[in-house]
Design a protein around this motif. Structure first.
Motif: not given
Ligand code: ADP
Ligand code: MG
Length: 339
Positions: A76-95
């Motif tokens: 998941x996007x949250x899972x990828x963020x939590x694993x330390x990856x640099x993530x370009x946030x989707x609109x939902x996550x950015x919001x």
């Protein structure tokens, strides 16, 4: 771990029951749908010519957001963020991220998306939660604090050991998306309960408002502490009875006080926030549960009528804020807060 899914289902039933009579030819079309997502029971109900399509689209949106935000999945996007990856946030996550920062600041840090390492330490994400030792709690607290998370607004990179979790606002964010979907299909009214967190708009076909029960924290599976009759609002509750484990006859629930690293113990057994802004209501329900009665009422007074509260203390006392005077009812005694 105990999860009060039955309570959520019963609260859903409360608003689904009075509307199950659709045999009149002229009666407005009605669609209901139940699903299990975001680790809870959800029910959707909409009226209008295209209500079937509306509830189906809503179900798909819930599944999409669940897959995007799940902390349990490394994909998941949250899972990828939590694993330390640099993530370009989707609109939902950015919001969700910017709303989380806003609510963190508004509540003096009581709502904090960055408490995820503590949630993991206490084992609330798994099947075997247990009380951690104090030294581990103190060490883990050093990793937390939304002010330590830096973003340029589009990408996010966490430092080693940090983690985020939108669990405190995800259901409010999702219910407001569903309201938009219902409206985009031309529905005349609708109500959803996402694990007991309710949002509604429009009216029932007979023009009456929606009725939304507030669970009795001492008997959440079958008791009601009060009833709200309203529309165009979200009604979102956080309570110590919703998800917890017991150790040595002590109950440990899933809402963490960032200042202690332990489950919040503010003298409240449930907080219900009523607002047109469901993500705000969800974040505030979690924060006010941490902050306790007096600080929550002070925040309400400073917030220009953006939200109303129903607070139930550990000894069962019910306090409502004045904007609810005409829409709250209860068999029990309750007081209306000043100001
Ligand atoms: P629920 O999601 O069970 O209806 P809440 O909206 O209060 O209840 O959210 C609780 C969830 O939020 C926890 O399961 C955890 O993921 C996260 N959380 C716990 N404590 C906090 C906090 N102080 N601030 C922000 N999120 C929190
Ligand atoms: Mg919440």
């Amino acid at each position: 771990m105990k999860k009060s899914r039955l309570a959520a289902a019963l609260m859903s039933a409360l608003f689904l029951l009075p509307i199950a009579s659709g045999c009149n030819e002229n009666a407005e079309k009605h669609s209901t749908r139940e699903l299990f997502a975001m680790d809870t029971v959800m029910s959707l109900s909409a009226y209008g010519e295209r209500c079937e399509e509306a509830t189906l689209a809503a179900e798909e949106e819930i599944k999409r957001l669940d897959a995007l935000l799940s902390t349990g999945s490394s994909d998941s996007e949250t899972g990828r963020i939590n694993s330390g990856e640099t993530v370009t946030m989707s609109d939902d996550t950015a919001s969700l991220f910017s709303r989380s920062v806003e609510i963190y600041e508004m509540t003096g840090g009581a709502y904090d998306m960055s408490l995820y390492p503590l949630t993991v330490l206490w084992g609330f994400c798994g099947d075997n939660p247990a009380v951690p030792d104090e030294e581990s709690i103190k060490k883990t607290m050093l990793l937390c604090g939304s002010d330590k998370i830096k973003s340029d607004g589009s990408t996010l990179t966490l430092s080693e050991g940090q983690g985020i979790d939108f669990g405190g606002i995800a259901k409010g964010y999702t219910s407001s998306r569903i309201m938009e979907i219902f409206k985009s299909f031309g529905c005349s009214g609708g109500i959803v309960s996402l694990g007991g967190n309710v949002q509604c708009f429009g009216t029932k076909p007979d023009g009456s408002l929606w009725r939304c029960g507030i669970a009795d924290p001492s008997s959440p599976d079958d008791g009601m502490a009060g009833l709200l009759t309203l529309t165009d609002r979200s009604v979102i509750t956080s309570g110590g009875y919703q998800r917890y484990f017991e150790e040595g006859n002590v109950r440990y629930h899933h809402i963490i006080d960032p200042s202690t690293g332990h489950p919040a113990n503010s003298g409240l057994s449930s907080v219900t926030v009523i607002s047109g802004d469901a993500a705000l209501a969800d974040g505030l329900s979690t924060a006010c549960f941490v902050m306790g009665k007096e600080k929550s009422l002070a925040l309400r007074r400073a917030s220009d009528d953006k939200f109303e509260l129903v607070l139930i203390s550990d000894d069962g006392e019910i306090t409502i804020t004045k904007g609810l005077k005409d829409c709250f009812s209860s068999d029990r005694e309750y007081s209306v807060a000043e100001g």
